[in-house]
Write a protein that holds these residues in place. Structure first.
Motif, short mmCIF file in Angstrom:
data_model
loop_
_atom_site.label_atom_id
_atom_site.label_comp_id
_atom_site.label_asym_id
_atom_site.label_seq_id
_atom_site.Cartn_x
_atom_site.Cartn_y
_atom_site.Cartn_z
N ARG A 37 49.96 34.30 13.41
CA ARG A 37 51.13 34.32 13.79
C ARG A 37 51.36 35.68 15.09
O ARG A 37 51.77 35.12 16.05
N ARG A 38 50.24 36.58 15.22
CA ARG A 38 50.23 37.42 16.30
C ARG A 38 49.79 36.33 17.02
O ARG A 38 50.52 36.16 18.43
N VAL A 39 48.85 35.20 17.29
CA VAL A 39 48.47 34.77 18.78
C VAL A 39 49.72 33.68 19.49
O VAL A 39 49.23 32.49 20.07
N THR A 40 50.29 33.48 18.57
CA THR A 40 51.44 32.53 18.55
C THR A 40 52.43 32.80 18.93
O THR A 40 53.28 32.93 19.53
N HIS A 41 53.23 34.60 19.16
CA HIS A 41 53.72 35.68 19.00
C HIS A 41 53.90 35.31 20.94
O HIS A 41 53.30 35.05 22.20
N PRO A 42 55.30 34.97 21.03
CA PRO A 42 55.53 34.65 22.39
C PRO A 42 54.72 35.42 23.81
O PRO A 42 54.52 34.99 24.81
N ALA A 43 54.93 37.36 23.91
CA ALA A 43 54.38 37.88 24.16
C ALA A 43 52.47 37.89 24.32
O ALA A 43 52.04 38.07 25.46
N MET A 44 52.54 36.90 23.63
CA MET A 44 50.61 36.49 24.01
C MET A 44 50.08 34.79 24.81
O MET A 44 48.99 34.57 25.59
N ALA A 45 51.46 34.44 25.03
CA ALA A 45 51.77 33.31 26.54
C ALA A 45 51.38 34.42 27.28
O ALA A 45 50.98 33.15 28.16
N VAL A 46 51.71 35.24 27.53
CA VAL A 46 51.13 35.82 29.21
C VAL A 46 50.16 35.98 29.54
O VAL A 46 49.89 36.04 30.82
N ARG A 47 49.68 35.65 27.90
CA ARG A 47 47.39 35.90 28.99
C ARG A 47 47.20 34.88 30.06
O ARG A 47 47.96 33.98 30.15
N SER A 48 46.28 35.12 30.09
CA SER A 48 45.54 34.42 31.94
C SER A 48 44.69 34.28 31.14
O SER A 48 44.00 35.09 30.90
N ARG A 49 43.34 33.57 31.94
CA ARG A 49 42.58 32.65 31.45
C ARG A 49 41.44 33.64 32.74
O ARG A 49 42.07 33.43 33.87
N THR A 50 40.47 34.10 32.42
CA THR A 50 39.69 35.30 33.35
C THR A 50 39.40 33.32 34.90
O THR A 50 39.78 33.88 36.11
N GLU A 51 38.89 32.12 34.06
CA GLU A 51 38.39 31.40 34.62
C GLU A 51 39.62 30.83 36.27
O GLU A 51 39.30 30.76 36.94
N ASP A 52 40.83 31.82 35.60
CA ASP A 52 42.66 31.12 36.47
C ASP A 52 42.30 31.52 37.65
O ASP A 52 43.09 31.57 39.17
N HIS A 53 41.76 32.79 37.70
CA HIS A 53 42.00 34.28 38.80
C HIS A 53 40.25 34.48 39.42
O HIS A 53 41.11 35.23 40.32
N VAL A 54 39.36 34.37 38.78
CA VAL A 54 38.06 34.62 39.41
C VAL A 54 37.06 33.75 39.72
O VAL A 54 36.90 32.17 39.25
N PRO A 55 36.85 33.59 41.57
CA PRO A 55 35.98 32.31 42.14
C PRO A 55 34.86 31.62 41.00
O PRO A 55 34.52 33.00 40.09
N ALA A 56 34.34 30.77 40.73
CA ALA A 56 32.78 30.41 40.10
C ALA A 56 31.94 31.21 40.28
O ALA A 56 31.30 30.98 39.23
N PRO A 57 31.95 31.85 41.37
CA PRO A 57 30.91 31.95 41.38
C PRO A 57 30.34 33.14 41.66
O PRO A 57 29.61 34.19 40.93
N LEU A 58 31.16 34.34 41.57
CA LEU A 58 31.79 35.47 41.03
C LEU A 58 31.57 35.47 39.73
O LEU A 58 30.63 36.27 38.97
N LEU A 59 32.00 34.46 38.86
CA LEU A 59 32.14 34.50 37.26
C LEU A 59 30.39 33.94 36.72
O LEU A 59 30.01 34.40 35.86
N ARG A 60 30.11 33.01 37.83
CA ARG A 60 28.47 32.62 37.43
C ARG A 60 27.45 34.05 37.72
O ARG A 60 26.39 34.29 36.84
N PHE A 61 28.05 34.37 38.51
CA PHE A 61 26.79 35.70 39.05
C PHE A 61 27.43 36.61 37.63
O PHE A 61 26.31 37.50 37.81
N GLY A 62 27.99 37.04 37.37
CA GLY A 62 27.98 37.97 35.82
C GLY A 62 27.58 36.97 35.02
O GLY A 62 26.76 38.34 34.18
N THR A 63 28.13 35.92 34.52
CA THR A 63 27.51 35.69 33.70
C THR A 63 26.24 35.64 33.64
O THR A 63 24.63 35.29 32.61
N ASP A 64 25.25 35.32 34.95
CA ASP A 64 23.80 35.02 35.37
C ASP A 64 23.01 36.94 34.47
O ASP A 64 22.50 36.89 34.47
#
Length: 154
Positions: A37-64
């Motif tokens: 119920r918590r993850v389907t609550h409308p307030a949770m719909a505002v979440r954003s995925r990190t990969e939608d906002h962080v360039p792939a090379p920067l994500l790779r830099f961190g995960t490496d």
């Protein structure tokens, strides 16, 4: 949220303090329902995925640079159940109908015992993965025996 490949991760207490299996199962089911119920609550719909906002090379830099061998001081849990419902049995591979699906969730320093529950149509496959550092062969055999019995002897 409407796709067949939606991912959610929640921590749920397994309630080893409750000895009655029906009471324990009900407590776990109630907590799972609360998490759903918590993850389907409308307030949770505002979440954003990190990969939608962080360039792939920067994500790779961190995960490496992430040391996956380091165990954090606290974890949500080290027993994992990964459940995948592949939907109706309408998949085709190489011109033939797919009859079952399975998966083996990976281990990590914070996930020492993993379970895969994969469904396709009316067929469900259950897998268990662990390390000899966690369960030796005899303990794993006993664990799987108990798990099989709890699932009705499947």
């Amino acid at each position: 949220a409407t796709g067949r490949n939606a991912y959610r991760s929640v921590g749920v207490a397994l309630r080893p303090d409750l000895r009655d299996t029906a009471e324990r199962a009900a407590a776990i089911a109630a907590e799972l329902d609360l998490r759903r119920r918590r993850v389907t609550h409308p307030a949770m719909a505002v979440r954003s995925r990190t990969e939608d906002h962080v360039p792939a090379p920067l994500l790779r830099f961190g995960t490496d640079r992430t040391d996956l061998s380091v165990v954090p001081p606290t974890v949500t849990g080290n027993t994992v159940v990964s459940s995948v419902n592949r939907g109706s049995a309408d998949l085709v591979l190489g011109g033939a109908a797919v009859r079952f699906t399975a998966g083996y969730p990976s281990l990590s320093p914070v996930m020492a015992l993993t379970h895969g529950v994969h469904g396709l149509g009316d067929t469900v496959a259950v897998s268990v993965t662990t390390s000899p550092d966690v369960l030796d062969d005899a303990a794993l055999d006993r664990y799987v025996e108990l798990l099989r019995a709890s699932l009705g002897g499947l």
